[in-house]
Design an enzyme around this catalytic site. Structure first.
Site, short mmCIF file in Angstrom:
data_model
loop_
_atom_site.label_atom_id
_atom_site.label_comp_id
_atom_site.label_asym_id
_atom_site.label_seq_id
_atom_site.Cartn_x
_atom_site.Cartn_y
_atom_site.Cartn_z
N ILE A 155 46.67 45.83 51.32
CA ILE A 155 46.06 45.16 50.15
C ILE A 155 46.67 43.77 49.96
O ILE A 155 45.95 42.78 49.78
CB ILE A 155 46.23 46.02 48.88
CG1 ILE A 155 45.52 47.37 49.06
CG2 ILE A 155 45.70 45.28 47.66
CD1 ILE A 155 45.79 48.38 47.96
N ALA A 232 49.15 47.59 41.32
CA ALA A 232 49.78 48.58 42.21
C ALA A 232 50.07 49.88 41.47
O ALA A 232 49.27 50.83 41.57
CB ALA A 232 51.03 47.99 42.84
N ARG A 233 51.15 49.93 40.71
CA ARG A 233 51.48 51.12 39.94
C ARG A 233 52.19 50.74 38.65
O ARG A 233 53.02 49.82 38.64
CB ARG A 233 52.41 52.06 40.74
CG ARG A 233 51.69 52.90 41.80
CD ARG A 233 50.69 53.90 41.19
NE ARG A 233 49.99 54.67 42.20
CZ ARG A 233 48.80 54.37 42.71
NH1 ARG A 233 48.15 53.29 42.29
NH2 ARG A 233 48.24 55.15 43.61
N ASP A 257 46.10 46.72 36.05
CA ASP A 257 45.07 47.75 36.25
C ASP A 257 45.70 49.14 36.15
O ASP A 257 45.00 50.14 36.26
CB ASP A 257 44.46 47.55 37.66
CG ASP A 257 43.30 48.49 37.93
OD1 ASP A 257 42.37 48.52 37.09
OD2 ASP A 257 43.32 49.20 38.95
N GLU A 262 49.74 56.68 32.22
CA GLU A 262 48.29 56.58 31.97
C GLU A 262 47.57 57.93 32.09
O GLU A 262 46.46 58.09 31.59
CB GLU A 262 47.65 55.57 32.94
CG GLU A 262 47.67 56.02 34.40
CD GLU A 262 47.26 54.95 35.41
OE1 GLU A 262 47.31 53.75 35.09
OE2 GLU A 262 46.89 55.31 36.54
N HIS A 294 42.69 51.38 35.71
CA HIS A 294 42.86 51.88 37.08
C HIS A 294 41.50 51.96 37.79
O HIS A 294 41.08 53.02 38.25
CB HIS A 294 43.56 53.25 37.07
CG HIS A 294 44.32 53.48 38.33
ND1 HIS A 294 45.54 54.12 38.36
CD2 HIS A 294 44.05 53.15 39.62
CE1 HIS A 294 45.98 54.18 39.61
NE2 HIS A 294 45.09 53.60 40.39
#
Ligand code: NAI
Length: 330
Positions: A155, A232-233, A257, A262, A294
């Protein structure tokens, strides 16, 4: 093989069933929560099909083992929702989809960068109020900026290639250099990327070593007015520190994102007061913050690849007991 599928939404069910004509698995779409379900719910299934909000903990693995589940196929690329050491211990095998469409996430990332630089959240809010002035809308141009990319795998490399078209300087940090981008990105050590970037972009996996990589100490060392982007996270960022830095102006804009914790609300429509994190609410209210839930992976191409590869993973397990996309944690 009998497969229990989690989080296949209405839009995807038809495609999943159509693909399955080729494979002929016995599919059941779960209408209950993976994380809170008891072992009985998994009885009789050979495999479970999961997404990132299904947490594969030691306890869950014990339940799955008891129920007779042999395979866990995750349709995601990231694996931080799966305790890989505990999976190895349990003997339950698991696979992921490492490359369904890096472009989808990279394009979303660049979209977020541009939205931040052109103050798009403020503009859209103003347009909603029929305010057609330019108050507070002066933007910045990418070509005059330095973008720093942390994580230059599939990515990260796509993002770098897209950004290169905008003419900005690109710095990069990774544990390993990616020869695909060495001619367009300047690899440096992590600290140089953190201190030298106008836009800092996270594309590395979440590991024990880099948890809360973007914390108040890191933010202190950044340029004033830095833009932070995380597709990413959530665990890579200390969002309290990000909120403080947005509110005091050190960070000019942030877009993410992913959010730590979450899982309880993601993919659901929830009441405002049911959202537990006060930090997230305050971030969402801030016009210099863009939050997407996400969904950077969520394109037609990515979903089709993700579903097809997950079927291929199941098929390979059924035929050989192994899978070329097996997650090992190495
Ligand atoms: P990849 O495995 O191709 O690349 C990851 C890169 O990060 C590798 O080059 C690796 O060496 C590097 N890396 C590992 N630890 C690092 C560290 N501590 N510091 C700097 N670099 C480090 O993975 P890919 O496909 O590029 O995905 C990256 C991450 O993006 C995934 O792990 C996942 O968390 C996230 N992701 C998010 C999605 C979304 O919808 N928001 C969808 C898909 C992936």
């Amino acid at each position: 093989m009998k497969v229990l599928l989690f989080h296949v939404n209405k839009e995807e069910t038809g495609y999943v069933n159509a693909c399955n004509r080729k494979f002929g698995f016995e599919l059941e779409f779960a209408d209950f929560d993976f994380n809170s379900a008891s072992a009985e719910r998994f009885m009789g299934f050979d495999a479970v099909w999961i997404t990132t909000n299904c947490k594969v903990t030691e306890e869950k693995l014990q339940q799955l083992k008891k129920a007779g589940v042999r395979y866990i196929v995750s349709r995601a690329a990231g694996t931080d929702h799966m305790n890989l050491a505990a999976m190895k211990e349990s003997g339950i095998k698991g696979a992921n989809v490492p490359r369904y469409s890096p472009n989808a996430i990279a394009e979303h990332t660049v979209c977020l960068i541009l939205m931040c630089l052109r103050k798009m959240k403020r503009e859209l809010n103003m347009i909603d109020r029929f305010d057609f002035t330019l108050n507070g809308l002066k933007g910045r141009e990418l070509r005059n900026m330095t973008a720093g990319v942390i994580g230059t795998g599939r990515i990260g490399a796509k993002t770098i290639k897209i950004l290169n078209g905008f003419g900005c300087r690109i710095m990069a940090y990774d544990l390993f250099k990616n020869p695909d981008v060495t001619d367009i990105a300047e690899y440096s050590d992590l600290d140089d990327v953190i201190t030298g970037s106008d836009i800092l972009i996270l594309h590395c996996p979440l590991t024990k070593e880099n948890e809360r990589l973007i914390n108040s100490r890191a933010i202190t060392r950044m340029k004033k007015g830095v833009v932070l982007i995380n597709t990413a996270r959530g665990g890579l960022m200390d969002y309290d520190a990000v909120l403080e830095a947005i509110e005091n102006g050190k960070v000019s804009a942030a877009a993410f994102d992913v959010y730590d914790g979450e899982a309880p609300y993601i993919r659901k429509k929830v009441e405002r007061d049911k959202l537990e994190s006060k930090t997230l609410k305050r971030l969402m209210e801030n016009e210099n913050v863009i939050y997407t839930a996400h969904m950077s992976f969520y394109t037609d191409t990515a979903i089709e690849n993700m579903i097809m590869t997950t079927f291929d993973n199941l098929q390979e397990y059924e035929e050989t007991g192994h899978c070329s996309n097996e997650v090992t944690g190495l």
